[in-house]
Write a protein that holds these residues in place. Structure first.
Motif, PDB file in Angstrom:
ATOM      1  N   ASN A  63       3.499  -0.997 -21.343  1.00 61.65           N
ATOM      2  CA  ASN A  63       2.757  -0.223 -20.138  1.00 61.65           C
ATOM      3  C   ASN A  63       2.093  -0.835 -19.278  1.00 61.65           C
ATOM      4  O   ASN A  63       1.216  -1.657 -19.536  1.00 61.65           O
ATOM      5  CB  ASN A  63       2.157   1.034 -20.958  1.00 61.65           C
ATOM      6  CG  ASN A  63       3.393   1.959 -21.726  1.00 61.65           C
ATOM      7  OD1 ASN A  63       4.485   1.966 -21.138  1.00 61.65           O
ATOM      8  ND2 ASN A  63       2.907   2.383 -22.629  1.00 61.65           N
ATOM      9  N   ASP A  64       2.277  -0.515 -18.147  1.00 64.98           N
ATOM     10  CA  ASP A  64       1.358  -0.896 -16.948  1.00 64.98           C
ATOM     11  C   ASP A  64      -0.213  -0.307 -17.179  1.00 64.98           C
ATOM     12  O   ASP A  64      -0.318   0.759 -17.821  1.00 64.98           O
ATOM     13  CB  ASP A  64       1.662  -0.420 -15.338  1.00 64.98           C
ATOM     14  CG  ASP A  64       2.705  -1.100 -15.098  1.00 64.98           C
ATOM     15  OD1 ASP A  64       3.345  -2.365 -15.820  1.00 64.98           O
ATOM     16  OD2 ASP A  64       3.540  -0.886 -13.950  1.00 64.98           O
ATOM     17  N   ASP A  65      -1.240  -1.267 -16.865  1.00 61.15           N
ATOM     18  CA  ASP A  65      -2.532  -0.499 -16.968  1.00 61.15           C
ATOM     19  C   ASP A  65      -2.824   0.772 -16.535  1.00 61.15           C
ATOM     20  O   ASP A  65      -2.252   0.981 -15.491  1.00 61.15           O
ATOM     21  CB  ASP A  65      -3.339  -1.499 -16.559  1.00 61.15           C
ATOM     22  CG  ASP A  65      -4.999  -1.531 -16.759  1.00 61.15           C
ATOM     23  OD1 ASP A  65      -5.502  -0.518 -16.587  1.00 61.15           O
ATOM     24  OD2 ASP A  65      -5.550  -2.503 -17.262  1.00 61.15           O
ATOM     25  N   PRO A  66      -3.605   1.633 -17.211  1.00 62.74           N
ATOM     26  CA  PRO A  66      -3.869   3.017 -16.655  1.00 62.74           C
ATOM     27  C   PRO A  66      -4.510   2.925 -15.155  1.00 62.74           C
ATOM     28  O   PRO A  66      -4.300   3.804 -14.515  1.00 62.74           O
ATOM     29  CB  PRO A  66      -4.644   3.513 -17.726  1.00 62.74           C
ATOM     30  CG  PRO A  66      -4.452   2.825 -19.078  1.00 62.74           C
ATOM     31  CD  PRO A  66      -4.136   1.496 -18.481  1.00 62.74           C
ATOM     32  N   ILE A  67      -5.021   2.157 -14.944  1.00 64.89           N
ATOM     33  CA  ILE A  67      -5.749   1.601 -13.630  1.00 64.89           C
ATOM     34  C   ILE A  67      -4.781   1.820 -12.781  1.00 64.89           C
ATOM     35  O   ILE A  67      -4.947   2.166 -11.573  1.00 64.89           O
ATOM     36  CB  ILE A  67      -6.994   0.642 -13.522  1.00 64.89           C
ATOM     37  CG1 ILE A  67      -8.034   0.858 -14.626  1.00 64.89           C
ATOM     38  CG2 ILE A  67      -7.166   0.551 -12.382  1.00 64.89           C
ATOM     39  CD1 ILE A  67      -8.966  -0.206 -14.710  1.00 64.89           C
ATOM     40  N   VAL A  68      -3.857   0.959 -13.010  1.00 61.71           N
ATOM     41  CA  VAL A  68      -2.438   0.685 -12.085  1.00 61.71           C
ATOM     42  C   VAL A  68      -1.817   2.033 -11.984  1.00 61.71           C
ATOM     43  O   VAL A  68      -1.548   2.471 -10.661  1.00 61.71           O
ATOM     44  CB  VAL A  68      -1.671  -0.365 -12.598  1.00 61.71           C
ATOM     45  CG1 VAL A  68      -0.488  -0.475 -11.749  1.00 61.71           C
ATOM     46  CG2 VAL A  68      -2.274  -1.747 -12.999  1.00 61.71           C
ATOM     47  N   LEU A  69      -1.663   2.807 -12.919  1.00 57.63           N
ATOM     48  CA  LEU A  69      -0.921   4.061 -12.955  1.00 57.63           C
ATOM     49  C   LEU A  69      -1.714   4.949 -12.031  1.00 57.63           C
ATOM     50  O   LEU A  69      -1.358   5.717 -10.930  1.00 57.63           O
ATOM     51  CB  LEU A  69      -0.614   4.749 -14.129  1.00 57.63           C
ATOM     52  CG  LEU A  69       0.191   3.704 -15.109  1.00 57.63           C
ATOM     53  CD1 LEU A  69       0.222   4.345 -16.256  1.00 57.63           C
ATOM     54  CD2 LEU A  69       1.523   3.283 -14.519  1.00 57.63           C
ATOM     55  N   PHE A  70      -3.033   4.935 -12.234  1.00 57.50           N
ATOM     56  CA  PHE A  70      -4.063   5.828 -11.377  1.00 57.50           C
ATOM     57  C   PHE A  70      -3.855   5.740  -9.828  1.00 57.50           C
ATOM     58  O   PHE A  70      -3.585   6.322  -9.100  1.00 57.50           O
ATOM     59  CB  PHE A  70      -5.527   5.787 -11.934  1.00 57.50           C
ATOM     60  CG  PHE A  70      -6.481   6.405 -11.071  1.00 57.50           C
ATOM     61  CD1 PHE A  70      -6.552   7.798 -11.247  1.00 57.50           C
ATOM     62  CD2 PHE A  70      -7.172   5.745 -10.232  1.00 57.50           C
ATOM     63  CE1 PHE A  70      -7.262   8.463 -10.442  1.00 57.50           C
ATOM     64  CE2 PHE A  70      -8.108   6.438  -9.633  1.00 57.50           C
ATOM     65  CZ  PHE A  70      -8.260   7.668  -9.433  1.00 57.50           C
TER      66      PHE A  70
END
Lengths: 821, 347
Positions: A502-509
């Protein structure tokens, strides 16, 4: 570094190889070619040697002459040429551009009439042939060259200079010999080393202790090896043409034979050398030592420099005469009347030279090489070459044995590698013999050859001393692929097996915020992280600003880390406004740095601004943004970080506060708990000071980066009723200072209690806020719509009314507020 | 009776068209056909009609009833149509521009970053993030940068004061200094220390150099870096990745080539050139686009991976540089000025 092709040619035969091919070779050997410069005469057509036979005055012009010039049978024999140069004298041999010739600058030579007199060609100056910047009169060709000879055969050949960037791992290539070695390997040619005839054994003269009685190294760590040779009876004068030409070609100004030879040896071997005037050495001694604190020296560039205690110098009995490896003093140098020399060839540690050069802000060709690393094992050879060239071109004799202080530094390095290993790392096949040839062409030699059980032959190579960068089998992979040609690495398809996480949550945010705001009509901005202190002062306390400072800012307006994104967005607003560009909605995502528990925390942040004054008039106006617009957008950001802003305690910015307008902005969250947000009106005074026109609403959200997590919990589904709802409206009179949140909370609480389990209170929505006529002074009215619903039936008026009455009674009892009838 | 019916219809025909509101209509309707209406009154007279005339009169009444209903329906339709029409203003001028604000725009750096990560994700790369404030260990030491390497100079790298404390940027050694990362390669180290191979990540992010700002330099800019660690990764695999990336980004006629170079943390190392003649403002045959190489065994050892077992490659490039190539932008500062005329060009 600049390299002369003719110089390189003295070590490797590149006859017939074009400059383009050499340039390409250098590139694929791993050195960037920044520039290729051709010196000397360009290639001319129809320009030949002419012999002036007669000269007569031009009948119609005082300053012109009419000459007859013999240009050879093949070029039409004797021609008449009008000439304006003062030196078109009978007997001179000069370049003649024949009709049809094209000189530099697309200057076409034609049969012409000059002031009524036919002229069949042009006699040329050095300038016209681009051999010189300026010229007075014709270029006179010395040595009686044969009439009619094409001019290029008579002019000096010129040179090609490659200006290339040497990577830091290859100090051996900061020399012509080093690059020639690479080219020899690439073109599969032999490398010819300079022939050095001097040997210490050949010294017959007695030592001149009056000139140099001792060499003492007091700082052996920084100077592991030092050699000094006394040469007496030299004659300082110009160096030979070939040395001058080569130095000039690579951008050095010829000075005199001794200095030029020093430079020549450095550019040949990469080993810096230095020549002192022996007569100027006080006490006839050389001491290699650290400077005393505050010691002074005036260097060759005529600058007075103050030394400190850890700087290495070469000194005589009384004073430093050279900053070791960097630059000599102005007064110890060789001058035109110098007769006796001390030739220094030494090995200084790179760290020492580097630290000193950096501290003094002084660098030279010499220090550059020491800093990158010179090969101590080539030192003696370079020293002997230096002596050779001095004796050959400045005369004199070596007086006594070479002073050599320092221990021999052993060199032995072997690397064992199999062709199988190399091919495995490359992923494609290079034949074993090609691998071996490639490495041998770089002067690695096989000292042992064994057979492995499963991987074919294993070769042990000895590594030459100048290749300190080669230490492990993987280093040889690079050498092999370099010489094989990196252009020949085959194309293939990606064979990597699936490995998606999964992409980093920061990236998703960031991605979600970006999409949400673009969807709302905002323009995404990117601002610098580094901000001026005076800008941050509006957004952080003085103590916090101090903590955001860099240790070594480069410019004043980029001196601090940002703690907000709003200030950058305001700058963007301002820029657009001042350029007359319509702008209203901007946003940005990025990192900010916020104080938390006494330390800075790197935070993931998003912010937006909405300018009231868009700079654009419209034929129909829309409702302007207000505080609640900013609140909604901030809630959008918060929601994407997993926070429901409407359910969070919100505090009014009540006192003049950092950047925000008191009474018209609010905060929610607390960075101590991992996140913070502020939204509302930007301080009008601040906007005014920035020169921004109109109100600006803004919002800012930041979350400590490690708290940004992908919330994987899937929400559960709640069934909903298909029965009709029952609505009741209720207006409550409360003190003016009571917040909507307090009323909402109290009302919801009593309503929920009153409803109990009989049916459901579905929603409590505020729909009106009123203050003024008809209400007691200091109070306001908030009107709520209550939505009731049962899951199994249509509610009757009676049961709803009973509950509604109870809610009103209970609320009044619980709070002391009154119901507006 | 027939006359009465005719008179009633005539009355309806004159009265109903004059009615313009729904209440007036309802009243009229009651007058004609309501329980106390005139038609109803006439129908009540049916009882007094002689039996033999009943069929004829009944037919007449029915016809009148139908005709009257038609009048009413017409009137109601007219009134309702008028009521709907009253909700409308005059016809719009469809050529006027919408006064609502134009759609938002993604920044070109976002677009380029997202496009690159999309391309890389297809071949299994996951996007990771790392801190922009770093320490000497993650930015230099672990990447095999010698302690006296110029990149570490305070002249080239931004440092935080020794007193600076960061709550969420971990240090490897207590005495190392905080700095602003000079490349995204530091994320490689953090990722490798945190996880186990195989690893395939792409880390886009902001980096900092102590540079004079001009058309091609900026105090901060963005990089994108790929790291792949697995068994038996080769130079050929690296070349395959680069070929794939740029063919995906720029089309099949795009070519890449490697030139040997030097980076401390890869061996062998290469610079990557690109040939894509259709790009704007690129008229050279080859343009340098990034650096790459095989992860140096020293780096693996430092993060506790056995270099005899694991191999890998890394590739890094500047996003501004790529965006400048893709869009033909000639000044890096435009990315940071946020002139809306610039921002709107990339939607």
């Amino acid at each position: 570094m600049k390299l002369s092709l003719s110089w390189l040619q003295s070590y490797v035969d590149l006859t017939g190889v074009s400059a383009d091919d050499i340039s390409r070779a250098i590139t694929f050997l791993g050195f960037e070619v920044e520039q290729v410069i051709h010196t000397g005469a360009p290639k001319f057509n129809q320009v030949v040697v002419g012999h002036i036979l007669t000269r007569d005055k031009h009948p119609n012009a005082d300053k012109l002459a009419v000459c007859t010039v013999d240009v050879g049978e093949a070029s039409g024999g004797v021609r008449t040429i009008v000439c304006g140069a003062p030196n078109c004298d009978v007997g001179n041999r000069v370049p003649v551009a024949l009709p049809g010739a094209v000189l530099p600058g697309d200057f076409v030579i034609k049969e012409a009439k000059v002031r009524g007199q036919a002229s069949s060609g042009m006699m040329c100056s050095a300038k016209e042939l681009t051999l010189a910047e300026d010229a007075q009169g014709l270029l006179l060709l010395a040595g009686e060259p044969t009439v009619g000879t094409p001019i290029n055969e008579v002019l000096p050949a010129g040179d090609t200079v490659f200006d290339i960037e040497i990577t830091p791992n290859r100090p051996d290539c900061l020399s012509h010999l080093g690059v020639a070695r690479e080219l020899a390997a690439w073109f599969k040619k032999d490398l010819a080393y300079p022939s050095v005839s001097f040997t210490p054994a050949a010294i017959t003269a007695n030592p001149r202790v009056d000139l140099l009685k001792s060499v003492r190294v007091e700082a052996a760590t920084d100077c592991p090896l030092y050699t000094a040779t006394v040469v007496t009876g030299v004659k300082v004068g110009p160096s030979p043409d070939w040395i001058q030409q080569r130095l000039t070609a690579v951008g050095l100004r010829p000075i005199n034979n001794v200095v030029d030879i020093g430079n020549y040896v450095m550019l040949e071997y990469g080993q810096p050398v230095h020549a002192f005037d022996a007569q100027k050495l006080a006490g006839a001694e050389i001491v290699v030592r650290h400077a005393t604190e505050g010691e002074k020296i005036t260097t060759l560039d005529d600058k007075a420099r103050v030394l400190s205690a850890n700087m290495l110098v070469i000194a005589d009995a009384t004073k430093p005469v050279v900053i070791a490896g960097i630059m000599g003093s102005a007064d110890s140098g060789v001058s035109s009347d110098t007769t006796d020399l001390v030739l220094e060839v030494a090995y200084f540690k790179r760290q020492s030279v580097r630290a000193t050069a950096k501290r003094l802000g002084l660098s030279s060709d010499s220090s550059y090489r020491y800093e990158r690393g010179v090969d101590v094992h080539s030192l003696d050879e370079a020293a002997h070459r230096f002596i050779d060239l001095i004796l050959a071109h400045a005369g004199g004799q070596v007086a006594g044995p070479i002073h050599r202080v320092g221990a021999d530094i052993p060199w032995e390095r072997e690397i064992t590698v199999t062709p199988a290993y190399i091919n495995e790392k490359l992923g494609f096949e290079i034949p074993a013999d090609a691998i071996r040839t490639a490495l041998e062409s770089l002067e690695l030699s096989v000292v042992r050859e064994e057979d492995t059980e499963s991987r074919g032959p294993a070769w042990t190579f000895s590594v030459p001393s100048w290749r300190d960068d080669l230490d492990r089998p993987i280093d040889l992979v690079e050498e092999v692929v370099r010489l094989h040609g990196t252009e020949k690495i085959p194309t293939s398809v990606i064979t990597a097996p699936g490995l998606v996480g999964n992409d980093d949550p920061i990236v998703l945010f960031n991605r979600m915020v970006s999409s949400a705001f673009v969807g709302q009509g905002f323009n995404e901005c990117v601002n610098y992280t580094l901000r001026p202190a005076k800008e941050l002062a509006a957004w952080a306390t003085p103590a916090a600003v101090a903590d955001l400072a860099l240790a070594n800012p480069f410019v004043e307006d980029q001196s601090h880390l940002r703690n907000t994104l709003v200030s950058g967005l305001l700058e963007s607003l301002k820029l657009n406004q001042s350029r007359g560009v319509a702008v209203s909605h901007l946003f940005e995502t990025g990192r900010v740095f916020i104080e938390r528990n006494g330390q800075l925390s790197e935070c993931v942040a998003a912010a937006f601004v909405i300018a009231e004054e868009t700079g654009e008039r419209s034929w129909r106006t829309r409702e302007p943004a207000d505080f609640y617009t900013a609140k909604r957008h901030t809630a959008t950001i918060a929601a994407l970080a997993g926070i429901e802003l409407e359910r969070q305690p919100t505090a009014l910015v009540a006192a003049p506060a950092l950047g925000w307008q008191e009474g018209h902005a609010a905060t929610a969250g607390n960075i101590q708990h991992g996140w913070t947000s502020t939204f509302g009106l930007v301080s009008l005074a601040h906007l005014k000071s920035l020169g921004i026109t109109g109100k600006v609403y803004a919002g800012f959200f930041a979350m400590v980066s490690e708290k940004v997590t992908a919330d994987a919990d899937r929400r559960g589904y709640k069934p909903f009723s298909l029965q009709p709802a029952a609505l009741r409206d209720l207006a409550i009179i409360v003190p003016g200072t009571t917040t909507a949140a307090e009323v909402q909370k109290a009302l919801a609480k009593v309503a929920r209690a009153a409803v109990g389990n009989a049916f459901a209170l579905e929603a409590v929505n505020v729909f009106d806020v009123y203050q003024g006529k008809g209400l007691p002074e200091g109070t306001k009215s908030l009107a709520y719509s209550l939505v009731f619903r049962a899951t199994d039936r249509t509610l009757t008026d009676d049961e709803v009314n009973a509950v509604f009455t109870k809610i009103q009674d209970d609320l009044v009892k619980a709070t002391g507020w009154s119901i507006r009838k | 009776m027939q006359d009465q019916l005719s008179a009633l219809l005539a009355k309806a025909a004159t009265e109903l068209p004059a009615i313009h509101t729904r209440p007036e209509f309802e009243a009229a309707k009651a007058r004609f056909v309501g329980p106390n209406g005139e038609l109803t009154a006439l129908m009540k007279q049916m009882g007094s009609v002689p039996k033999e005339q009943k069929p004829v009169v009944g037919k007449l009444v029915n016809e009148a009833k139908t005709a009257l209903q038609a009048h009413l329906d017409a009137a109601l339709a007219r009134i309702e149509a008028a009521a709907l029409a009253a909700q409308l203003g005059p016809a719009v001028d469809p050529t006027l521009p919408s006064p609502d604000r134009a759609p938002g725009t993604h920044h070109p750096l976002t677009l380029v970053r997202e496009e690159m990560t999309r391309i890389l994700r297809k071949v299994g790369f996951t996007v990771v993030e790392g801190p922009e404030v770093e320490t000497e260990y993650y930015c230099f030491d672990a990447l095999n940068t010698p302690s006296d390497h110029p990149a570490r100079d305070a002249q080239d790298t931004f440092y935080l004061p020794e007193s600076a404390r960061f709550g969420n940027v971990s240090k490897k050694n207590p005495n190392e200094k905080y700095l602003l990362r000079t490349h995204t390669s530091s994320v490689q180290i953090r990722t490798m220390l945190k996880g186990e191979p195989p690893i395939r990540i792409v880390s886009p992010g902001r980096v900092y150099r102590r540079d004079t700002t001009d058309a091609t330099h900026s105090a901060n800019f963005h990089q994108l870096e790929c790291l792949y660690v697995d068994k038996n990764v080769s130079v050929r695999d690296l070349k395959a990745l680069l070929d794939y990336i740029f063919a995906s980004l720029l089309g099949k006629d795009t070519k890449t080539r490697f030139r040997p170079h030097y980076f401390g943390y890869t061996e062998p190392s290469f610079e990557v050139d690109l040939s894509a003649k259709h790009l704007p403002k690129v008229n050279k045959d080859w343009i340098e686009i990034g650096g790459c190489g095989m992860v140096d065994p020293v780096v693996f050892k430092d993060v506790g991976y056995d270099p005899e077992v694991w191999s890998g490659y890394a590739f890094g490039m500047g996003l501004e540089r790529l965006a400048m190539l893709l869009y033909g932008i000639d000044d890096i500062r435009y990315f940071y000025q946020n002139d809306v005329r610039f921002l709107r060009q990339f939607a």
